[in-house]
Structure formats: C-alpha cells, structure tokens
Scaffold this motif. Structure first.
Motif, short mmCIF file in Angstrom:
data_model
loop_
_atom_site.label_atom_id
_atom_site.label_comp_id
_atom_site.label_asym_id
_atom_site.label_seq_id
_atom_site.Cartn_x
_atom_site.Cartn_y
_atom_site.Cartn_z
N ALA A 240 48.65 43.49 46.98
CA ALA A 240 47.64 44.30 46.92
C ALA A 240 47.22 44.95 45.29
O ALA A 240 46.47 44.79 44.78
N VAL A 241 47.92 44.44 44.16
CA VAL A 241 48.29 44.95 42.87
C VAL A 241 47.28 44.08 42.68
O VAL A 241 46.23 44.26 41.87
N HIS A 242 48.16 42.58 43.00
CA HIS A 242 47.25 41.26 42.32
C HIS A 242 46.64 41.66 42.58
O HIS A 242 45.62 40.57 41.88
N TYR A 243 45.76 41.41 44.29
CA TYR A 243 44.69 41.04 44.03
C TYR A 243 43.79 41.97 43.56
O TYR A 243 42.47 41.77 43.59
N TRP A 244 43.79 42.83 43.46
CA TRP A 244 43.78 44.28 42.83
C TRP A 244 42.90 43.91 41.35
O TRP A 244 41.93 43.98 40.97
N ARG A 245 43.80 43.61 40.90
CA ARG A 245 43.43 42.85 39.12
C ARG A 245 42.67 41.62 39.68
O ARG A 245 42.15 41.29 38.84
N LEU A 246 42.92 41.00 40.06
CA LEU A 246 41.86 39.76 40.42
C LEU A 246 40.63 40.85 40.87
O LEU A 246 39.34 39.53 39.92
N ALA A 247 40.49 41.09 41.80
CA ALA A 247 39.18 41.49 42.01
C ALA A 247 38.31 42.45 40.39
O ALA A 247 37.31 42.57 40.39
N SER B 174 41.69 46.52 51.87
CA SER B 174 43.06 46.57 52.90
C SER B 174 42.65 47.27 54.34
O SER B 174 43.02 48.61 54.09
N PRO B 175 41.54 46.87 55.33
CA PRO B 175 41.40 47.72 56.14
C PRO B 175 42.40 48.45 57.63
O PRO B 175 43.05 47.81 57.92
#
Length: 355
Positions: A331-338, A347-348
């Motif tokens: 989740a952290v890495h995709y938050w950084r990508l966003a 993350s529903p």
C-alpha cells in the motif's frame, strides 16, 4: 278326266325378293348406325382425353403451388426460430439493463439523500459572516481527497488477472489455483473486482470512452463486436457485451505490471486517466531478473520500479488495491506512485461497492 289342282308355293320368287330387300335394308341401317356410333365414341373419347389433360395440368399447377407453400413454410419456420433466439437474447439484455438501471437508481437515491442532508445542515446552520473559501492549488486533485477520479475523456482500466486475485491470502489463493477455470471465475475476491469494475463503468461521464486491459504474465485487451477496444459507456448494447466479456476472464498465474505499463505508451489513442486494479506488488518483470528462483519482497519492489520506469506518459495513476496477505508494504508503494503521478490510491472494504 278331272284336272289336277295346281299347288300353291309359299316361297315364291316375289316373297324371297321382299325378304332379301328387307334384310338388306336392316343390314344397311345397322351398318350406318354402327358407323355413326363409332364416330360418336371417337368424339367422346377425344373429349374425355381433353378433360383428363386439363385435370393433369391443374394437378401439376397444384403440385407446384404446394411446393412453393412448403418452401415458404420452411422459410417462415426458420425465421420464427431466429426471431425466438433474438427474443431470448433481447430479454437477457433487457434483464441486464434493468439491473444496471436499478444500480443507477440506487446510486441516484443515495446522492439525493446526501444532498438532502447537506441542504438541511445548511438551512440549520447559524447565520454568520461568510468566510473566504480555502483556495485549492490543484482542482484536479479534489477527487484524490474525496475518493477517486475517473471523470476523464479517455479512461484506461488496467486490471490484474493473476492467481492472487482469487483470494485474500496466499494459502487460499494456492488452493484456488488448482480449481477449474469456471470455478476460479466465481472466486469471491475476483467477483468483488469485477463488481468494482462494472460500478466504475456505470459512473463514467457522458461523452467519455474507456478501454480495459487485463494482465497477468500476458496482456489480454478486452475487445467486443468487430474488434472494438474503446467503448462508449452510454451505449447499452455495447455495455452488455463488455460486461459479458469481463465475466469470461479467468484469473491465473503471476502479474507483470511492467508489460501492462509499457503497452500504455503504444496505444493509438492516448488516455488521460489510468485506473489500476491490483492485489499488491508485481511478481513478474521483463527487465528485472531478480536475485534467484524465489521472488522476495525486495525483488517485487524492484519490479514495481521497473514498471514505473516503463510508463512514459504523464498521466495520473489511480490505484484500487485488493491486498493479498501477508503483504503489508504494498500500500505504501502504491500511495507513493499515486502521489508522484497526481493520482489516488484506495484499498476498499469488503462490501464495496454495495450494488
């Protein structure tokens, strides 16, 4: 001496002549009558043959008419069967469209309910001096604050269809991997993914177009109709075909996000929104070989960086992640990508979307 009396002859010459003449007359009458009767019989036979010929001609016409009617009946029967099949298909499409309409009506009712609450709150607010609204430096990021931004003109959905999309844990996903394709298509987690994808399609704005590419170790661009791969969300018939095609996708294998991002650069129509649906960090890469036979957490982080480097277009990446546990750091890495692409990441919960 007395004279002898002369004997009277019964059949004299005169009598015989009369008899012969009479017999000749009768014979002549018979001959004449027989000849006339033969002529009458020939005439009658000719008339009978003419009547028989007319009847045979009428019978042949009736036979041809019967053959034509048989052919017409066969065509009408085939058309009736085709009409029945089209009617069944129309009923199926109508049912699906009615389900979509119910979904849209539910969403509209929810929006109206929220709007009513906001109006009531506004009316009940105490009167005070109106403050200057807080400026928003980047209005396009507003959807990032409230949830998700899919209101583009060309929206691209990249949907991971790996084996990890069948379950929430590695153990359960391994069990699903051994099941038939039909059962994997009905896996609970995969059904949630498809439901979310369908919900977003239903919420695209009018005038926009969207494209769907599924990816695991390979890419599976969704195509319907005559090779169409960009779809109008306001076209009900096309939407039904797209939804049916989504249901035919089977999750399996690993996930090569680098290959999915690389294809975005080659699309003839450049998207202005990218929606990524995944379960965590990728497990495959074209440019990163990894440190060994077993893919470790650091390897997967490196694969994500390789995927980011493969995406050359400058567009927001909006990610919906259905985590495959244990995987706490994805989740952290995709938050950084966003954050780096002006996108968003959610993350529903298990019940989203409630349709």
């Amino acid at each position: 001496m007395s004279r002898k009396r002369k004997e009277t002859e019964v059949f004299s010459l005169s009598f015989l002549d009369c008899i012969c003449c009479g017999f000749g007359a009768v014979l002549l009458l018979f001959v004449l009558t027989a000849s006339r009767k033969a002529d009458q019989m020939d005439d009658l036979q000719s008339k009978i043959m003419a009547v028989i010929g007319d009847m045979e001609y009428e019978i042949s016409l009736k036979d041809k008419e019967i053959e034509r009617k048989k052919a017409t009946l066969a065509v009408e029967t085939r058309l009736a069967k085709d009409s029945g099949a089209r009617l069944d298909e129309t009923k199926k499409r109508r049912t699906e469209l009615e389900d979509m309409l119910k979904l849209l009506l539910q969403q509209l009712a929810a929006i109206e309910g929220e709007l009513g609450k906001l109006i009531d709150e506004k009316e009940n607010m105490p009167t005070q001096e109106e403050k200057v609204p807080i400026p928003i430096p980047n209005p396009d990021r507003r959807q990032y604050l409230t949830g998700f931004d899919i209101l583009g003109n060309q929206v691209l959905f990249l949907v991971e269809a790996s084996g990890g999309m069948t379950a929430d844990t590695l153990v359960d996903a391994a069990e699903w991997a051994d099941k038939p394709e039909k059962e994997r298509r009905e896996a609970p987690k995969w059904k949630r993914v498809k439901k979310a994808l369908k919900w977003m399609i239903a919420n695209l704005k009018e005038g926009s177009n969207y494209k769907i590419i599924f990816f695991n170790k390979e890419l599976v661009p969704l195509e319907v109709g005559f090779g169409r791969d960009w779809f109008d969300p306001m076209d009900p018939d096309l939407t039904v075909e797209v939804l049916n095609a989504i249901d035919d996708i089977t999750p399996e294998g690993g996930a090569n996000l680098e290959k999915a991002f690389a294809i975005v650069n080659e699309l003839p129509i450049e998207p202005d929104r990218l929606v990524l649906i995944c379960d965590g960090l990728p497990t495959l890469s074209d440019s990163y070989a990894g440190g060994g036979n077993q893919v470790m957490y650091d390897d997967r982080v490196a694969m994500l960086r390789a995927a980011q480097n493969a995406l050359k277009l400058n567009l927001p990446v909006n990610t919906i992640m259905y985590p495959l546990m244990p995987d706490p750091g994805s989740a952290v890495h995709y938050w950084r990508l966003a954050n780096s692409s002006d996108g968003s990441m959610i993350s529903p919960s298990e019940g989203w979307p409630d349709i």
